[in-house]
Write a protein that holds these residues in place. Structure first.
Motif, PDB file in Angstrom:
ATOM      1  N   THR A   3       0.828  -1.200   0.000  1.00 53.74           N
ATOM      2  CA  THR A   3       0.000   0.000   0.000  1.00 53.74           C
ATOM      3  C   THR A   3       0.865   1.253   0.000  1.00 53.74           C
ATOM      4  N   ALA A   4       1.965   1.209   0.741  1.00 55.94           N
ATOM      5  CA  ALA A   4       2.868   2.361   0.794  1.00 55.94           C
ATOM      6  C   ALA A   4       3.425   2.683  -0.595  1.00 55.94           C
ATOM      7  N   GLU A   5       3.778   1.656  -1.333  1.00 55.61           N
ATOM      8  CA  GLU A   5       4.293   1.869  -2.693  1.00 55.61           C
ATOM      9  C   GLU A   5       3.212   2.482  -3.581  1.00 55.61           C
ATOM     10  N   CYS A   6       1.991   2.001  -3.438  1.00 52.85           N
ATOM     11  CA  CYS A   6       0.881   2.490  -4.261  1.00 52.85           C
ATOM     12  C   CYS A   6       0.503   3.927  -3.923  1.00 52.85           C
ATOM     13  N   THR A   7       0.803   4.373  -2.713  1.00 48.26           N
ATOM     14  CA  THR A   7       0.425   5.719  -2.283  1.00 48.26           C
ATOM     15  C   THR A   7       1.603   6.691  -2.270  1.00 48.26           C
ATOM     16  N   GLY A   8       2.734   6.255  -2.783  1.00 50.05           N
ATOM     17  CA  GLY A   8       3.878   7.154  -2.919  1.00 50.05           C
ATOM     18  C   GLY A   8       4.595   7.496  -1.635  1.00 50.05           C
ATOM     19  N   VAL A   9       4.535   6.610  -0.651  1.00 53.79           N
ATOM     20  CA  VAL A   9       5.254   6.840   0.602  1.00 53.79           C
ATOM     21  C   VAL A   9       6.755   6.916   0.332  1.00 53.79           C
ATOM     22  N   ASP A  10       7.423   7.868   0.962  1.00 57.01           N
ATOM     23  CA  ASP A  10       8.834   8.108   0.698  1.00 57.01           C
ATOM     24  C   ASP A  10       9.765   7.162   1.452  1.00 57.01           C
ATOM     25  N   THR A  36      -7.977   9.058  21.140  1.00 58.22           N
ATOM     26  CA  THR A  36      -8.173  10.459  20.784  1.00 58.22           C
ATOM     27  C   THR A  36      -9.621  10.662  20.359  1.00 58.22           C
ATOM     28  N   ASP A  37     -10.056  11.908  20.385  1.00 65.79           N
ATOM     29  CA  ASP A  37     -11.402  12.237  19.899  1.00 65.79           C
ATOM     30  C   ASP A  37     -11.373  12.648  18.432  1.00 65.79           C
ATOM     31  N   ASN A  38     -10.178  12.895  17.899  1.00 66.51           N
ATOM     32  CA  ASN A  38     -10.049  13.334  16.507  1.00 66.51           C
ATOM     33  C   ASN A  38     -10.079  12.151  15.545  1.00 66.51           C
ATOM     34  N   THR A  39     -10.853  12.265  14.495  1.00 67.80           N
ATOM     35  CA  THR A  39     -10.774  11.265  13.431  1.00 67.80           C
ATOM     36  C   THR A  39      -9.704  11.718  12.438  1.00 67.80           C
ATOM     37  N   LEU A  40      -9.332  10.835  11.516  1.00 64.71           N
ATOM     38  CA  LEU A  40      -8.319  11.212  10.531  1.00 64.71           C
ATOM     39  C   LEU A  40      -8.793  12.341   9.623  1.00 64.71           C
ATOM     40  N   TYR A  41     -10.118  12.607   9.586  1.00 63.35           N
ATOM     41  CA  TYR A  41     -10.646  13.694   8.764  1.00 63.35           C
ATOM     42  C   TYR A  41     -10.511  15.044   9.469  1.00 63.35           C
ATOM     43  N   ASP A  42     -10.160  15.027  10.761  1.00 67.31           N
ATOM     44  CA  ASP A  42      -9.974  16.266  11.525  1.00 67.31           C
ATOM     45  C   ASP A  42      -8.519  16.736  11.539  1.00 67.31           C
ATOM     46  N   VAL A  43      -7.629  15.898  11.033  1.00 65.76           N
ATOM     47  CA  VAL A  43      -6.191  16.178  11.094  1.00 65.76           C
ATOM     48  C   VAL A  43      -5.661  16.486   9.696  1.00 65.76           C
ATOM     49  N   SER A  44      -4.759  17.450   9.598  1.00 64.64           N
ATOM     50  CA  SER A  44      -4.188  17.808   8.302  1.00 64.64           C
ATOM     51  C   SER A  44      -2.977  16.931   7.970  1.00 64.64           C
ATOM     52  N   PHE A  45      -3.016  16.366   6.780  1.00 67.81           N
ATOM     53  CA  PHE A  45      -1.883  15.591   6.260  1.00 67.81           C
ATOM     54  C   PHE A  45      -1.216  16.337   5.093  1.00 67.81           C
ATOM     55  N   LYS A  46      -1.576  17.606   4.916  1.00 66.66           N
ATOM     56  CA  LYS A  46      -1.098  18.350   3.756  1.00 66.66           C
ATOM     57  C   LYS A  46       0.370  18.738   3.868  1.00 66.66           C
ATOM     58  N   GLU A  47       0.829  18.991   5.094  1.00 72.56           N
ATOM     59  CA  GLU A  47       2.220  19.366   5.290  1.00 72.56           C
ATOM     60  C   GLU A  47       3.079  18.104   5.417  1.00 72.56           C
ATOM     61  N   PRO A  48       4.400  18.246   5.420  1.00 68.13           N
ATOM     62  CA  PRO A  48       5.266  17.082   5.592  1.00 68.13           C
ATOM     63  C   PRO A  48       4.892  16.314   6.858  1.00 68.13           C
ATOM     64  N   CYS A  49       4.700  15.000   6.734  1.00 68.06           N
ATOM     65  CA  CYS A  49       4.287  14.233   7.908  1.00 68.06           C
ATOM     66  C   CYS A  49       4.765  12.788   7.857  1.00 68.06           C
ATOM     67  N   ALA A  50       4.801  12.197   9.039  1.00 62.19           N
ATOM     68  CA  ALA A  50       5.116  10.779   9.207  1.00 62.19           C
ATOM     69  C   ALA A  50       3.997  10.172  10.040  1.00 62.19           C
ATOM     70  N   ILE A  81      -3.450  11.255   0.684  1.00 63.00           N
ATOM     71  CA  ILE A  81      -3.478  11.523  -0.748  1.00 63.00           C
ATOM     72  C   ILE A  81      -4.658  12.431  -1.106  1.00 63.00           C
ATOM     73  N   ARG A  82      -5.822  12.135  -0.538  1.00 66.08           N
ATOM     74  CA  ARG A  82      -7.025  12.926  -0.828  1.00 66.08           C
ATOM     75  C   ARG A  82      -6.810  14.386  -0.456  1.00 66.08           C
ATOM     76  N   GLN A  83      -6.228  14.611   0.720  1.00 62.89           N
ATOM     77  CA  GLN A  83      -6.026  15.986   1.171  1.00 62.89           C
ATOM     78  C   GLN A  83      -4.992  16.718   0.328  1.00 62.89           C
ATOM     79  N   ARG A  84      -4.055  15.994  -0.235  1.00 60.23           N
ATOM     80  CA  ARG A  84      -2.973  16.629  -0.993  1.00 60.23           C
ATOM     81  C   ARG A  84      -3.302  16.859  -2.451  1.00 60.23           C
TER      82      ARG A  84
END
Length: 244
Positions: A116-123, A179-193, A240-243
């Motif tokens: 999945t990482a390869e398919c999603t362009g994980v570095d 946590t109370d946050n879902t993955l839709y509440d968190v930004s993945f747009k900036e550099p992240c791990a 990917i969706r957010q980016r």
């Protein structure tokens, strides 16, 4: 040498470790004694290599050769240095996306995540030297060969990788139900791990204290968790969706 991912014999394994071969795991016969075996065990612990004490029958199944009570699995890939990989990705101009696996132990889950990482362009994927699933035949098969395409780094401790990412301006996000946050509440747009935990325990509490953000998947059924490889896919595709 029996095949490209296995060596046997006490002296042969010692020499392989001293030659900096990428050894994933060493199987040692229970009750093995002697000065040479003690030297090997000390070297294994010093290098943080996975070790498993097994009955001789297990070793006999691994090889028909004279194993002397020791069989080691050598990784079929070369591991990357984390600092070099981070620098390379940062200089490429793309927004980094890394994956940290906190002592994930199942090789099939590991292989599925690599695919999945390869398919999603994980570095790059970061794993810990001890307690992590090895890169073996099952990993390669489950990854559909993606293990040869995604850089994988081994570190002494997951926290070391986290500190390096944070110092490099890369946000560390934990996939956790705590946590109370879902993955839709968190930004993945900036550099992240993104950190994924082990199958049974999840992310180590001491690691969880150091992350920059936490996110969970919304679960609407009666079952309280997803398979880690499935959950990982959901997180990566949200990134990917957010980016886009």
């Amino acid at each position: 040498m029996e095949n490209s991912t296995q060596i046997f014999g006490i002296r042969a394994v010692i020499e392989a470790i001293n030659a900096d071969k990428a050894i994933d795991k060493v199987f040692i016969q229970k009750g093995l004694r002697g000065e040479l075996s003690h030297e090997l065990e000390s070297l294994i612990k010093e290098e943080g290599i996975n070790i498993s004490y097994v009955p001789v029958e297990k070793l006999n199944r691994l090889t028909k050769n004279n194993h002397q009570g020791v069989v080691a699995q050598i990784s079929p890939i070369e591991f990357y240095e984390l600092d070099n990989l981070v620098l390379q990705v940062m200089e490429s101009g793309k927004t980094p996306l890394f994956l940290i696996l906190d002592q994930l132990s199942d090789v099939r889950n590991f292989g599925a995540i690599i695919r999945t990482a390869e398919c999603t362009g994980v570095d790059g994927i970061i794993i810990q030297k001890s307690g992590s699933a090895p890169v073996n035949g099952d990993t390669i098969k489950t990854s559909a060969g993606a293990v040869f395409k995604v850089p994988i780094c081994k570190v002494d401790h997951i926290k070391d990788a986290m500190f390096h990412f944070q110092a490099s301006g890369i946000k560390v996000i934990a996939a956790t139900e705590k946590t109370d946050n879902t993955l839709y509440d968190v930004s993945f747009k900036e550099p992240c791990a993104i950190i994924m935990g082990s199958e049974g325990r999840g992310i180590n509490p001491s690691v969880l204290k150091l992350v920059d953000a936490k996110a969970k998947l919304p679960l609407l059924g009666d079952i309280e968790s997803l398979n880690v490889s499935v959950a990982c896919g959901a997180f990566l595709y949200e990134a990917i969706r957010q980016r886009r």
